[in-house]
Design a protein around this motif. Sequence first.
Motif, PDB file in Angstrom:
ATOM      1  N   VAL A 159       0.827  -1.192   0.000  1.00 57.26           N
ATOM      2  CA  VAL A 159       0.000   0.000   0.000  1.00 57.26           C
ATOM      3  C   VAL A 159       0.868   1.250   0.000  1.00 57.26           C
ATOM      4  CG1 VAL A 159      -1.924   1.144   1.154  1.00 57.26           C
ATOM      5  CG2 VAL A 159      -1.604  -1.317   1.446  1.00 57.26           C
ATOM      6  N   GLU A 160       0.565   2.168  -0.903  1.00 54.20           N
ATOM      7  CA  GLU A 160       1.255   3.451  -0.882  1.00 54.20           C
ATOM      8  C   GLU A 160       0.982   4.185   0.433  1.00 54.20           C
ATOM      9  OE1 GLU A 160       3.416   5.264  -2.058  1.00 54.20           O
ATOM     10  OE2 GLU A 160       3.909   4.514  -4.052  1.00 54.20           O
ATOM     11  N   VAL A 161       1.814   5.160   0.734  1.00 54.91           N
ATOM     12  CA  VAL A 161       1.716   5.885   1.998  1.00 54.91           C
ATOM     13  C   VAL A 161       0.579   6.898   1.946  1.00 54.91           C
ATOM     14  CG1 VAL A 161       4.147   5.578   2.476  1.00 54.91           C
ATOM     15  CG2 VAL A 161       3.442   7.594   1.251  1.00 54.91           C
ATOM     16  N   PRO A 162      -0.078   7.122   3.096  1.00 56.80           N
ATOM     17  CA  PRO A 162      -0.017   6.366   4.343  1.00 56.80           C
ATOM     18  C   PRO A 162      -0.810   5.073   4.236  1.00 56.80           C
ATOM     19  CG  PRO A 162      -1.687   8.075   4.513  1.00 56.80           C
ATOM     20  CD  PRO A 162      -1.034   8.258   3.172  1.00 56.80           C
ATOM     21  N   MET A 163      -0.572   4.142   5.152  1.00 53.60           N
ATOM     22  CA  MET A 163      -1.274   2.867   5.093  1.00 53.60           C
ATOM     23  C   MET A 163      -2.787   3.059   5.249  1.00 53.60           C
ATOM     24  SD  MET A 163      -0.579  -0.555   7.355  1.00 53.60           S
ATOM     25  CE  MET A 163       0.848  -1.120   6.413  1.00 53.60           C
ATOM     26  N   ALA A 164      -3.202   3.959   6.112  1.00 52.26           N
ATOM     27  CA  ALA A 164      -4.604   4.327   6.297  1.00 52.26           C
ATOM     28  C   ALA A 164      -4.636   5.665   7.011  1.00 52.26           C
ATOM     29  CB  ALA A 164      -5.365   3.259   7.087  1.00 52.26           C
ATOM     30  N   THR A 165      -5.812   6.278   7.090  1.00 48.31           N
ATOM     31  CA  THR A 165      -5.919   7.617   7.658  1.00 48.31           C
ATOM     32  C   THR A 165      -6.634   7.655   8.997  1.00 48.31           C
ATOM     33  OG1 THR A 165      -7.957   8.042   6.428  1.00 48.31           O
ATOM     34  CG2 THR A 165      -5.870   8.676   5.374  1.00 48.31           C
ATOM     35  N   SER A 166      -7.053   6.529   9.548  1.00 43.45           N
ATOM     36  CA  SER A 166      -7.702   6.507  10.857  1.00 43.45           C
ATOM     37  C   SER A 166      -7.189   5.320  11.654  1.00 43.45           C
ATOM     38  CB  SER A 166      -9.224   6.413  10.715  1.00 43.45           C
ATOM     39  OG  SER A 166      -9.622   5.114  10.295  1.00 43.45           O
ATOM     40  N   LEU A 167      -7.260   5.422  12.972  1.00 46.31           N
ATOM     41  CA  LEU A 167      -6.841   4.317  13.823  1.00 46.31           C
ATOM     42  C   LEU A 167      -7.726   3.099  13.605  1.00 46.31           C
ATOM     43  CD1 LEU A 167      -6.077   6.167  17.183  1.00 46.31           C
ATOM     44  CD2 LEU A 167      -4.487   5.545  15.357  1.00 46.31           C
ATOM     45  N   ALA A 168      -9.015   3.322  13.401  1.00 42.37           N
ATOM     46  CA  ALA A 168      -9.925   2.201  13.186  1.00 42.37           C
ATOM     47  C   ALA A 168      -9.536   1.419  11.942  1.00 42.37           C
ATOM     48  CB  ALA A 168     -11.361   2.705  13.080  1.00 42.37           C
ATOM     49  N   ASP A 169      -9.206   2.122  10.851  1.00 45.52           N
ATOM     50  CA  ASP A 169      -8.811   1.430   9.627  1.00 45.52           C
ATOM     51  C   ASP A 169      -7.459   0.742   9.773  1.00 45.52           C
ATOM     52  OD1 ASP A 169     -11.081   1.863   8.160  1.00 45.52           O
ATOM     53  OD2 ASP A 169     -10.326   3.627   7.104  1.00 45.52           O
ATOM     54  N   LEU A 170      -6.551   1.338  10.525  1.00 48.63           N
ATOM     55  CA  LEU A 170      -5.259   0.677  10.760  1.00 48.63           C
ATOM     56  C   LEU A 170      -5.463  -0.621  11.518  1.00 48.63           C
ATOM     57  CD1 LEU A 170      -3.154   3.849  11.600  1.00 48.63           C
ATOM     58  CD2 LEU A 170      -2.877   2.380   9.593  1.00 48.63           C
ATOM     59  N   TRP A 171      -6.359  -0.634  12.501  1.00 41.63           N
ATOM     60  CA  TRP A 171      -6.671  -1.879  13.205  1.00 41.63           C
ATOM     61  C   TRP A 171      -7.278  -2.913  12.259  1.00 41.63           C
ATOM     62  CZ3 TRP A 171      -4.802  -3.923  17.274  1.00 41.63           C
ATOM     63  CH2 TRP A 171      -4.390  -3.139  18.362  1.00 41.63           C
ATOM     64  N   LYS A 172      -8.132  -2.479  11.328  1.00 41.35           N
ATOM     65  CA  LYS A 172      -8.714  -3.424  10.368  1.00 41.35           C
ATOM     66  C   LYS A 172      -7.630  -4.080   9.529  1.00 41.35           C
ATOM     67  CE  LYS A 172     -13.160  -1.022   9.824  1.00 41.35           C
ATOM     68  NZ  LYS A 172     -13.991  -0.205   8.894  1.00 41.35           N
ATOM     69  N   ILE A 173      -6.660  -3.287   9.107  1.00 35.49           N
ATOM     70  CA  ILE A 173      -5.566  -3.833   8.308  1.00 35.49           C
ATOM     71  C   ILE A 173      -4.751  -4.831   9.119  1.00 35.49           C
ATOM     72  CG2 ILE A 173      -3.352  -3.228   7.247  1.00 35.49           C
ATOM     73  CD1 ILE A 173      -4.684  -0.682   6.197  1.00 35.49           C
ATOM     74  N   VAL A 174      -4.379  -4.461  10.348  1.00 37.87           N
ATOM     75  CA  VAL A 174      -3.598  -5.350  11.196  1.00 37.87           C
ATOM     76  C   VAL A 174      -4.362  -6.646  11.449  1.00 37.87           C
ATOM     77  CG1 VAL A 174      -2.711  -5.653  13.549  1.00 37.87           C
ATOM     78  CG2 VAL A 174      -2.227  -3.545  12.288  1.00 37.87           C
ATOM     79  N   ASP A 175      -5.636  -6.542  11.819  1.00 37.21           N
ATOM     80  CA  ASP A 175      -6.422  -7.734  12.126  1.00 37.21           C
ATOM     81  C   ASP A 175      -6.584  -8.634  10.908  1.00 37.21           C
ATOM     82  OD1 ASP A 175      -6.694  -6.923  14.737  1.00 37.21           O
ATOM     83  OD2 ASP A 175      -8.726  -6.127  14.495  1.00 37.21           O
ATOM     84  N   THR A 176      -6.787  -8.031   9.730  1.00 38.07           N
ATOM     85  CA  THR A 176      -6.958  -8.830   8.523  1.00 38.07           C
ATOM     86  C   THR A 176      -5.665  -9.535   8.145  1.00 38.07           C
ATOM     87  OG1 THR A 176      -8.637  -7.271   7.733  1.00 38.07           O
ATOM     88  CG2 THR A 176      -7.714  -8.785   6.117  1.00 38.07           C
ATOM     89  N   SER A 177      -4.539  -8.849   8.283  1.00 39.80           N
ATOM     90  CA  SER A 177      -3.252  -9.487   8.006  1.00 39.80           C
ATOM     91  C   SER A 177      -3.033 -10.684   8.928  1.00 39.80           C
ATOM     92  CB  SER A 177      -2.117  -8.466   8.181  1.00 39.80           C
ATOM     93  OG  SER A 177      -0.854  -9.056   7.991  1.00 39.80           O
ATOM     94  N   GLU A 178      -3.346 -10.510  10.219  1.00 38.63           N
ATOM     95  CA  GLU A 178      -3.153 -11.599  11.176  1.00 38.63           C
ATOM     96  C   GLU A 178      -4.112 -12.756  10.926  1.00 38.63           C
ATOM     97  OE1 GLU A 178      -1.405  -9.118  15.023  1.00 38.63           O
ATOM     98  OE2 GLU A 178      -3.497  -9.834  15.066  1.00 38.63           O
TER      99      GLU A 178
END
Length: 488
Positions: A159-178
């Motif tokens: 993903v180009e920068v930034p990975m996401a623009t909100s904490l909620a979306d960053l958690w979604k990315i982390v959880d989906t990767s895991e």
Amino acid sequence: MSDKRGFPRRSFLKTLGSLTAGLAAFPAMASSQVSAPRRPANARYMGGFSAPKLDNVKIAIIGVGARGPTHVEHIAACEGTEIVAICDLYEDLCNFSRGIALRTAPQRHANLKLYFGDPHAYRKMLIETRPDAVWIVTPWEWHAPMAVDAMNAGAHAFVEVPMATSLADLWKIVDTSEQTGRHCMMLENVNYGREELMFLNMCRQHVFGEILHGEAAYIHELRDQMDQLEAGRGSGFWRVHHRAGTNGNLYPTHGLGPVAQYMSLVRQDDNFRRLVSFSSPARNNALYAKQKYKPNSPVNTIDFSGGTDLNTSIIKTLRGRTIMVQWDESTPRPYSRHNLIQGTHGVGAGFPNRLALDYCWNTATPALRKLLQLPESAPDKSSDYHAWIEGGGFDAFYAYFDHPLYKRMEAIGQKYGGHGGMDAIMNFRLIECLREGLPLDQNVYEGAFWSSVAPLSVKSVQADGQPQDFPDFTRGNWKTTQRLEIVS
């Protein structure tokens, strides 16, 4: 029904069907503080994760406007790749990038398919082409949903920068990767610049001593992007709105990524703790719009007062170290990422490149004795750290501290370019890791922490500089994640 990688097709279709039909055009970066939820039983920690080797990497690319064609050229040139699909809103951009791929390696990319005309055409692309990896080079608000969809489709997401623009979306990315066991890496190309790689090598060799402080920035005057807003197309068409309506650091990762790796943050050495942030008044965008564009231009209908000209944030780490991070895309000043790293034995800094080191004959290595011109007859006399080592004196350090990865891929960077070659080195290295089953140089948690500076800075500015704590996207596992060593 599952494909050869064990991903349930029906599950993917159900996931796509459950997503909302559209996205807000320009969502605010501010988000409520998100505490670390318990990791689901079916998920795994992705720090140090190595995916199975891929002899031939099937790749799809979403977004081929400003940055996309560069990625297409690099990926097309890499051995062991097959570009299976290109997706963009515009047919002409898709055709242009397909031409790049076919000119570069016509046999390997002969079956490339195009998807265009619909913001959600990428979902059909994921179903029909089943890529191993997806490059996401789109407006910021699309990064998180596209990365989540790609991983749920069984693909690694880049993903180009930034990975996401909100904490909620960053958690979604982390959880989906895991949960999917798929990489998600932010394409932070600056970590592959020559000077950044050399400073990383010097940090790992303890040349700067114990690291205490860093400075990072993205200072890049981009007011001329308003031309694209008038044209109704291009990165300025959406990015100008973010600058107008968001008061914080919109783009922290170019400067912060390298400094965070110097300090080995989000790995076993240290981690982000909290942040305070302040912004200047917003003046220059409105002045520029008034001076350059006609009164009835769409540019002059934008209220820029909700943004800022310059944001300064201070990060405190768990070990007590500090990082200053600045962002400025609006004021008339030269480009800079600061790129400063300060330790007990000295400092390295960028823009311009320079060093100041405190060594005497008895403490310096043979290489440093020569570089610092230390006299053997006066072993107690320190080097002159009150004056910068610049120009040719700085260049002499390359012979001893150039990063092995840079030396190995320097010719690739020179041939294929992209920000002085750092783009090409990043893409070739990334594909190398996929083909050889190696851990990536940047893991999903680093991308999440670096990107989280944006929404946290917005919250701190709104609260008149009140400290904002970083959520721990690793759920405590950073303590067991080995630092990034000097890969050759």
